[in-house]
Design a protein around this motif. Structure first.
Motif, PDB file in Angstrom:
ATOM      1  N   SER A  54       0.845  -1.195   0.000  1.00 38.58           N
ATOM      2  CA  SER A  54       0.000   0.000   0.000  1.00 38.58           C
ATOM      3  C   SER A  54       0.881   1.245   0.000  1.00 38.58           C
ATOM      4  CB  SER A  54      -0.905   0.001   1.230  1.00 38.58           C
ATOM      5  OG  SER A  54      -0.125   0.166   2.415  1.00 38.58           O
ATOM      6  N   TRP A  55       0.241   2.416  -0.213  1.00 43.69           N
ATOM      7  CA  TRP A  55       1.013   3.656  -0.250  1.00 43.69           C
ATOM      8  C   TRP A  55       1.711   3.896   1.091  1.00 43.69           C
ATOM      9  CZ3 TRP A  55       1.299   8.514   2.054  1.00 43.69           C
ATOM     10  CH2 TRP A  55       1.934   9.520   1.319  1.00 43.69           C
ATOM     11  N   ASP A  56       1.010   3.709   2.199  1.00 45.38           N
ATOM     12  CA  ASP A  56       1.594   3.951   3.533  1.00 45.38           C
ATOM     13  C   ASP A  56       2.714   2.958   3.827  1.00 45.38           C
ATOM     14  OD1 ASP A  56      -0.099   6.166   4.741  1.00 45.38           O
ATOM     15  OD2 ASP A  56      -1.665   4.742   4.212  1.00 45.38           O
ATOM     16  N   SER A  57       2.525   1.686   3.501  1.00 38.26           N
ATOM     17  CA  SER A  57       3.576   0.690   3.728  1.00 38.26           C
ATOM     18  C   SER A  57       4.781   0.963   2.844  1.00 38.26           C
ATOM     19  CB  SER A  57       3.029  -0.716   3.463  1.00 38.26           C
ATOM     20  OG  SER A  57       2.001  -1.046   4.383  1.00 38.26           O
ATOM     21  N   SER A  58       4.520   1.439   1.648  1.00 32.57           N
ATOM     22  CA  SER A  58       5.621   1.785   0.746  1.00 32.57           C
ATOM     23  C   SER A  58       6.434   2.938   1.313  1.00 32.57           C
ATOM     24  CB  SER A  58       5.065   2.155  -0.632  1.00 32.57           C
ATOM     25  OG  SER A  58       4.383   1.074  -1.214  1.00 32.57           O
ATOM     26  N   ARG A  59       5.743   3.917   1.849  1.00 35.32           N
ATOM     27  CA  ARG A  59       6.477   5.047   2.415  1.00 35.32           C
ATOM     28  C   ARG A  59       7.289   4.621   3.634  1.00 35.32           C
ATOM     29  NH1 ARG A  59       4.567  11.004   4.825  1.00 35.32           N
ATOM     30  NH2 ARG A  59       6.691  11.874   4.642  1.00 35.32           N
ATOM     31  N   ARG A  60       6.738   3.740   4.466  1.00 35.97           N
ATOM     32  CA  ARG A  60       7.493   3.251   5.615  1.00 35.97           C
ATOM     33  C   ARG A  60       8.758   2.534   5.164  1.00 35.97           C
ATOM     34  NH1 ARG A  60       2.309   2.335   7.923  1.00 35.97           N
ATOM     35  NH2 ARG A  60       2.253   0.196   7.117  1.00 35.97           N
ATOM     36  N   ASP A  61       8.660   1.794   4.083  1.00 35.11           N
ATOM     37  CA  ASP A  61       9.844   1.114   3.559  1.00 35.11           C
ATOM     38  C   ASP A  61      10.908   2.128   3.148  1.00 35.11           C
ATOM     39  OD1 ASP A  61      11.012  -1.539   2.224  1.00 35.11           O
ATOM     40  OD2 ASP A  61      11.232   0.095   0.777  1.00 35.11           O
ATOM     41  N   CYS A  62      10.479   3.205   2.482  1.00 32.64           N
ATOM     42  CA  CYS A  62      11.436   4.250   2.084  1.00 32.64           C
ATOM     43  C   CYS A  62      12.085   4.903   3.296  1.00 32.64           C
ATOM     44  CB  CYS A  62      10.734   5.308   1.228  1.00 32.64           C
ATOM     45  SG  CYS A  62      10.214   4.748  -0.412  1.00 32.64           S
ATOM     46  N   LEU A  63      11.285   5.203   4.312  1.00 36.12           N
ATOM     47  CA  LEU A  63      11.824   5.846   5.508  1.00 36.12           C
ATOM     48  C   LEU A  63      12.830   4.945   6.209  1.00 36.12           C
ATOM     49  CD1 LEU A  63       8.533   7.461   6.914  1.00 36.12           C
ATOM     50  CD2 LEU A  63      10.444   8.633   5.792  1.00 36.12           C
ATOM     51  N   GLN A  64      12.582   3.627   6.195  1.00 40.02           N
ATOM     52  CA  GLN A  64      13.533   2.699   6.790  1.00 40.02           C
ATOM     53  C   GLN A  64      14.851   2.674   6.014  1.00 40.02           C
ATOM     54  OE1 GLN A  64      11.433  -1.036   6.890  1.00 40.02           O
ATOM     55  NE2 GLN A  64      10.079  -0.400   8.576  1.00 40.02           N
ATOM     56  N   ARG A  65      14.798   3.077   4.775  1.00 41.65           N
ATOM     57  CA  ARG A  65      16.002   3.151   3.950  1.00 41.65           C
ATOM     58  C   ARG A  65      16.627   4.549   3.998  1.00 41.65           C
ATOM     59  NH1 ARG A  65      15.873  -1.371   0.448  1.00 41.65           N
ATOM     60  NH2 ARG A  65      13.849  -2.436   0.450  1.00 41.65           N
ATOM     61  N   HIS A  66      16.199   5.360   4.983  1.00 39.69           N
ATOM     62  CA  HIS A  66      16.686   6.739   5.133  1.00 39.69           C
ATOM     63  C   HIS A  66      16.393   7.550   3.868  1.00 39.69           C
ATOM     64  CE1 HIS A  66      18.649   5.367   8.787  1.00 39.69           C
ATOM     65  NE2 HIS A  66      19.237   4.404   8.079  1.00 39.69           N
ATOM     66  N   ALA A  67      15.198   7.341   3.320  1.00 39.35           N
ATOM     67  CA  ALA A  67      14.751   8.046   2.120  1.00 39.35           C
ATOM     68  C   ALA A  67      13.262   8.348   2.289  1.00 39.35           C
ATOM     69  CB  ALA A  67      14.996   7.178   0.891  1.00 39.35           C
ATOM     70  N   ASP A  68      12.586   8.684   1.213  1.00 38.31           N
ATOM     71  CA  ASP A  68      11.141   8.892   1.221  1.00 38.31           C
ATOM     72  C   ASP A  68      10.618   8.596  -0.180  1.00 38.31           C
ATOM     73  OD1 ASP A  68       8.584   9.504   2.106  1.00 38.31           O
ATOM     74  OD2 ASP A  68       9.207  11.369   3.084  1.00 38.31           O
ATOM     75  N   LEU A  69       9.302   8.484  -0.286  1.00 36.25           N
ATOM     76  CA  LEU A  69       8.733   8.311  -1.620  1.00 36.25           C
ATOM     77  C   LEU A  69       9.169   9.470  -2.508  1.00 36.25           C
ATOM     78  CD1 LEU A  69       5.111   7.056  -0.830  1.00 36.25           C
ATOM     79  CD2 LEU A  69       6.947   5.757  -1.937  1.00 36.25           C
ATOM     80  N   VAL A  70       9.410   9.189  -3.764  1.00 40.25           N
ATOM     81  CA  VAL A  70      10.023  10.149  -4.663  1.00 40.25           C
ATOM     82  C   VAL A  70       9.169  11.404  -4.841  1.00 40.25           C
ATOM     83  CG1 VAL A  70       9.019   9.019  -6.695  1.00 40.25           C
ATOM     84  CG2 VAL A  70      11.025  10.461  -6.968  1.00 40.25           C
ATOM     85  N   ILE A  71       9.839  12.541  -4.890  1.00 36.28           N
ATOM     86  CA  ILE A  71       9.232  13.831  -5.238  1.00 36.28           C
ATOM     87  C   ILE A  71       9.739  14.187  -6.638  1.00 36.28           C
ATOM     88  CG2 ILE A  71       9.124  16.286  -4.691  1.00 36.28           C
ATOM     89  CD1 ILE A  71       9.570  15.514  -1.751  1.00 36.28           C
ATOM     90  N   ILE A  72       8.831  14.324  -7.571  1.00 36.80           N
ATOM     91  CA  ILE A  72       9.203  14.600  -8.959  1.00 36.80           C
ATOM     92  C   ILE A  72       9.145  16.102  -9.212  1.00 36.80           C
ATOM     93  CG2 ILE A  72       8.689  14.108 -11.378  1.00 36.80           C
ATOM     94  CD1 ILE A  72       7.401  11.517 -10.481  1.00 36.80           C
ATOM     95  N   ASN A  73      10.274  16.687  -9.545  1.00 38.15           N
ATOM     96  CA  ASN A  73      10.365  18.141  -9.685  1.00 38.15           C
ATOM     97  C   ASN A  73      10.346  18.643 -11.122  1.00 38.15           C
ATOM     98  OD1 ASN A  73      10.724  18.836  -6.813  1.00 38.15           O
ATOM     99  ND2 ASN A  73      12.615  17.672  -7.002  1.00 38.15           N
ATOM    100  N   SER A  74      10.482  17.758 -12.084  1.00 40.21           N
ATOM    101  CA  SER A  74      10.541  18.204 -13.487  1.00 40.21           C
ATOM    102  C   SER A  74      10.097  17.081 -14.403  1.00 40.21           C
ATOM    103  CB  SER A  74      11.964  18.637 -13.847  1.00 40.21           C
ATOM    104  OG  SER A  74      12.842  17.519 -13.831  1.00 40.21           O
ATOM    105  N   ARG A  75       9.790  17.451 -15.645  1.00 40.71           N
ATOM    106  CA  ARG A  75       9.424  16.440 -16.628  1.00 40.71           C
ATOM    107  C   ARG A  75      10.623  15.583 -17.004  1.00 40.71           C
ATOM    108  NH1 ARG A  75       4.502  18.158 -20.588  1.00 40.71           N
ATOM    109  NH2 ARG A  75       3.286  19.327 -19.063  1.00 40.71           N
ATOM    110  N   GLN A  76      11.825  16.121 -16.891  1.00 41.23           N
ATOM    111  CA  GLN A  76      13.017  15.335 -17.172  1.00 41.23           C
ATOM    112  C   GLN A  76      13.167  14.219 -16.138  1.00 41.23           C
ATOM    113  OE1 GLN A  76      12.977  18.700 -17.064  1.00 41.23           O
ATOM    114  NE2 GLN A  76      13.213  19.101 -19.262  1.00 41.23           N
ATOM    115  N   GLU A  77      12.947  14.563 -14.869  1.00 43.82           N
ATOM    116  CA  GLU A  77      13.018  13.554 -13.820  1.00 43.82           C
ATOM    117  C   GLU A  77      11.898  12.525 -13.988  1.00 43.82           C
ATOM    118  OE1 GLU A  77      13.334  13.357  -8.918  1.00 43.82           O
ATOM    119  OE2 GLU A  77      12.518  15.141  -9.908  1.00 43.82           O
TER     120      GLU A  77
END
Length: 220
Positions: free
Chosen positions: A113-136
């Motif tokens: 799920s979205w919440d479980s996915s985010r917890r996984d990212c946080l455990q990896r010292h990261a977060d769900l991706v923030i997309i800042n541009s069309r290139q990214e």
């Protein structure tokens, strides 16, 4: 026209008819200019076949890497991708992460799920991706058919916010056709789709199970 020769000795007659030479092979040869066309067409056909084989090989290699990496490895080296920062320092992404710009990205092979996915990212010292541009966004497109990203409109319907609290600029990114639409009684979490006729950002039910993409800054 035939000619007849007679000798004055014993009766000997020689008759010579019209000379019709046998056709030479040259008459059946393909003109030089057509030979060149045939060679060009053959070379082009071979190149097309090689390109198709290369594309299939790369796609199969990528698929095998995803299937083998239960932790989400997608074919990077054992030490991760390496980049050079603005100051000239060598930066390296963790094992199984991809480098783009000044960030490292992790594409999961599991589905949560979205919440479980985010917890996984946080455990990896990261977060769900923030997309800042069309290139990214273009760089991240194609790894999966659908992957959770770090945006939602849970606080206020229609007001999409990234996980760092900044608003999503809808005009700056590419959305799937007709999205976001809040269908099926509410779709408050965002994902990135790569499907025929359905390519771009999309809103989806937060409890649905999907792959996800984490993002962290480069390690120096």
């Amino acid at each position: 026209m035939a000619a007849v020769f007679k000798s004055h000795g014993p009766q000997v007659s020689i008759e010579i008819g019209e000379y019709e030479p046998f056709p030479t092979n040259d008459e059946h040869k393909t003109p030089p200019r057509f030979k060149h066309v045939h060679v060009v067409l053959l070379a082009f056909g071979i190149l097309c076949v090689l390109q198709a084989v290369l594309n299939i090989t790369l796609r199969l290699a990528h698929s095998e890497a995803v299937e083998k990496g239960e932790t989400g490895d997608i074919g990077v080296g054992e030490t991760g991708d390496i980049g050079v920062g603005e100051t000239g320092d060598i930066s390296i992404c963790p094992q199984g992460w991809l480098l783009f710009g000044s960030s490292c990205y992790y594409v999961s092979s599991q589905r949560k799920s979205w919440d479980s996915s985010r917890r996984d990212c946080l455990q990896r010292h990261a977060d769900l991706v923030i997309i800042n541009s069309r290139q990214e966004q273009a760089f991240l497109t194609g790894f999966t058919k659908a992957a959770w990203i770090g945006m939602s409109d849970r606080v206020q319907e229609g007001n999409w916010i990234w996980v760092d609290g900044t608003p999503v600029n809808k005009d700056k990114l590419e959305w799937s056709p007709g999205q976001p639409d809040g269908a099926f009684g509410g779709e408050d979490c965002g994902d990135l789709r790569t499907m025929i006729n359905f390519l771009g950002l999309n809103d989806f039910n937060c409890s649905a199970r999907s792959q996800w993409i984490c993002e962290k800054e480069l390690l120096l």
